[in-house]
Design an enzyme around this catalytic site. Structure first.
Site, PDB file in Angstrom:
ATOM      1  NE  ARG A  24       3.682  26.480  17.486  1.00 13.71           N
ATOM      2  CZ  ARG A  24       3.461  27.689  17.119  1.00 13.71           C
ATOM      3  NH1 ARG A  24       2.206  28.258  17.662  1.00 13.71           N
ATOM      4  NH2 ARG A  24       4.103  28.346  16.462  1.00 13.71           N
ATOM      5  CG  ASN A 394     -12.393 -13.112  -7.590  1.00 15.49           C
ATOM      6  OD1 ASN A 394     -12.736 -13.751  -6.268  1.00 15.49           O
ATOM      7  ND2 ASN A 394     -11.846 -11.839  -7.656  1.00 15.49           N
TER       8      ASN A 394
END
Ligand code: UD1
Ligand code: CA
Length: 481
Positions: A24, A394
């Protein structure tokens, strides 16, 4: 009925049943691995068993076993795992778990892996209730008992049997006391009775519940002990998953408030089971704390923060921030609208202000990145100030590079710091610079084009415009005379 939650004797074994499919849930993931408050369902159950200090803990797995086993091995290496190849019923599951525990004597606690609200106290009371009986079952009285096994009690109030809903008579269906799926058994009585469990029921399975009637038929006694409807809530679908999560959220918030944490609006605060807080932490509305997050005394978090695996030290203030794997030092200030990614470390009294993103970077004590900046792969010394809209450049498209900024540095606004780069102690950079070379200590680095003014360009190229008229009217402009 035993009222005490104090455990009188250690269980010899705990068996957690977790082999079912969980149809379920409509999920590719095994049911017991669905999480609430930061832990899979089965781990909530296991954590609640730890204070009982059982000699053996066995988890029976079947559906999605590879995933379940991988998860359990990683977090609970001491737990024994038994594979149930086919799910032939709860009685069959317990029987194969018991086969791995030969010669066992004493009390065996049986639990389901999908009941995350069950408390240690419920478990202890069930074990205590078994004393002097062959078995004890934990029950609850439900307004709507549909679907559950019903508890049939005899004249002495002992439990006579458990009848599954689909096998119950109309009269038995009116019984509102139900089986929680939690039992304590005398080990020897359990293994004897399991041998006699058949498959004569509507599902053709070996029901563990049949053990109770078998024990009664042998003249043995079965006790029943009752807890709240909330505690026995089993998760079978996603609505129950959310309902269990909501209950657990409230419980965890209550525990922390009783431990000295202030919450302005506990209903909007989600704290994972794995989080730690100190007394005198303040949580403002809309805060989610996950993973290994820990917050120290005197820190304030919120409103609107999501912190994962993040440390917030004493006296720090974190507002409207998403942080993951960050360490925020004592008295530091963060936010609003700040994003701290893994490897961010803020020193004592440091500041990461509005619209700042940081990653894999250390900001020294008292250093500040107040506004609109990206700081990636950098070390910034104590007392330095990073001007608004600075970017630590960077990434060259292939690799990431590191930038080291010394102590008491002043980086001008809108500086591009192109890594790899080293800015010496006490150095300055001019606003708007693109810095590509190391800057020695104490230097001023200027990396921008010199400004050139083209006099009267507007008057010549935009004659008659509002700008030209404004320029003509400006007494500082010699052409306006
Ligand atoms: C079971 C009880 C019922 C009780 C209810 C409480 C039985 C026969 N019935 O019903 O009286 O009211 O729990 O929630 O026990 N499992 C296995 N292997 C199997 C079958 C089940 O490991 O072969 C596990 C499931 O994963 C689950 C637990 O046992 O964790 C209970 O099984 P489930 O099928 O959910 O039983 P219920 O029908 O809910
Ligand atoms: Ca169930």
């Amino acid at each position: 009925m035993s009222e005490s939650g104090e455990l009188k004797r250690r269980p010899a074994a705990i068996i957690v049943l977790a082999a079912g499919q969980g149809t379920r849930m409509k999920s590719a993931k095994p049911k017991v691995l669905h999480t609430i408050l930061g832990l899979p369902l089965v781990e909530h159950v296991l954590r609640a068993t730890f204070p009982l200090d059982a000699t053996n803990t066995v988890v029976v797995v079947g559906h999605g076993r590879d995933e379940v086993v991988a998860q359990l091995k990683q977090t609970y290496p001491d737990v024994k795992i038994v594979i149930q190849e086919e799910q032939n019923g709860t009685g069959h599951a317990v029987a194969i778990a018991l086969e791995t525990l030969p010669e066992i004597t004493g009390s065996v606690l049986v639990l389901a892996g999908d009941t995350p609200l069950l408390t240690t106290e419920d478990m202890a009371r069930t074990i205590n209730a078994q004393e002097g009986h062959a078995a004890a079952v934990l029950t609850a009285n439900l307004v709507d008992p549909t679907g559950y096994g019903r508890i049939v009690r005899g004249s002495s109030n002992d439990v006579e049997e458990i009848v599954e809903h689909r096998d119950a008579t109309e009269l038995q269906k009116e019984i509102t006391e139900v089986n929680s799926g939690v039992y304590a058994f005398d080990a020897k009585s359990l293994s004897e009775a399991l041998g006699e469990v058949d498959t004569k029921n509507s599902q053709g399975e070996r029901y563990l519940t049949d053990v109770l009637a078998i024990l009664r038929a042998k003249g043995k006694n079965v006790n029943g002990v009752t807890t709240s409807e909330e505690n026995i809530l089993g998760v079978n679908d996603r609505r129950q998953l959310a309902a269990a999560g909501a209950v657990l959220r409230t419980r965890i918030a209550d525990e922390w408030m009783l431990a000295g944490v202030t919450m302005v609006d506990p209903s909007s605060v989600w704290i994972d089971r794995t989080v730690t807080l100190e007394a005198d932490v303040t949580l403002l509305p809309n805060v989610q704390l996950s993973g290994t997050t820990s917050i120290y005394a005197g820190a304030t978090v919120g409103p609107d923060c999501t912190l994962t695996d993040t440390v917030v030290e004493s006296g720090a203030s974190v507002i409207r921030t998403t942080a993951n794997g960050a360490h925020i030092g004592a008295d530091a200030t963060v936010g609003p609208f700040t994003y701290l990614r893994p490897g961010t470390v803020l020193g004592a009294g440091a500041k990461a202000g509005g619209f700042v993103e940081m990653k894999n970077s250390v900001l020294g004590a008292g250093a500040k990145v107040p506004h609109l900046s990206y700081v990636g792969d950098a070390t910034i010394g104590e007392g330095s100030n990073i001007g608004a809209a600075t970017v630590f450049v960077n990434y060259d498209g292939v690799a990431k590079h590191h930038t080291e900024v010394g102590k008491h540095v002043r980086i001008g606004s809108d500086t591009m710091l192109v890594a790899p780069l080293k800015i010496g102690d006490g150095a300055y950079t001019a606003a708007g610079s693109v810095i590509t070379e190391d800057v020695p200590a104490g230097s001023m680095a200027v990396g921008r084009a010199r400004q050139r003014n083209i006099v009267d360009w507007v008057l010549r190229r935009r004659p008659g415009s509002d700008s030209a008229q404004a320029a003509l009217a400006d007494s500082s402009n010699k052409n306006s005379k």
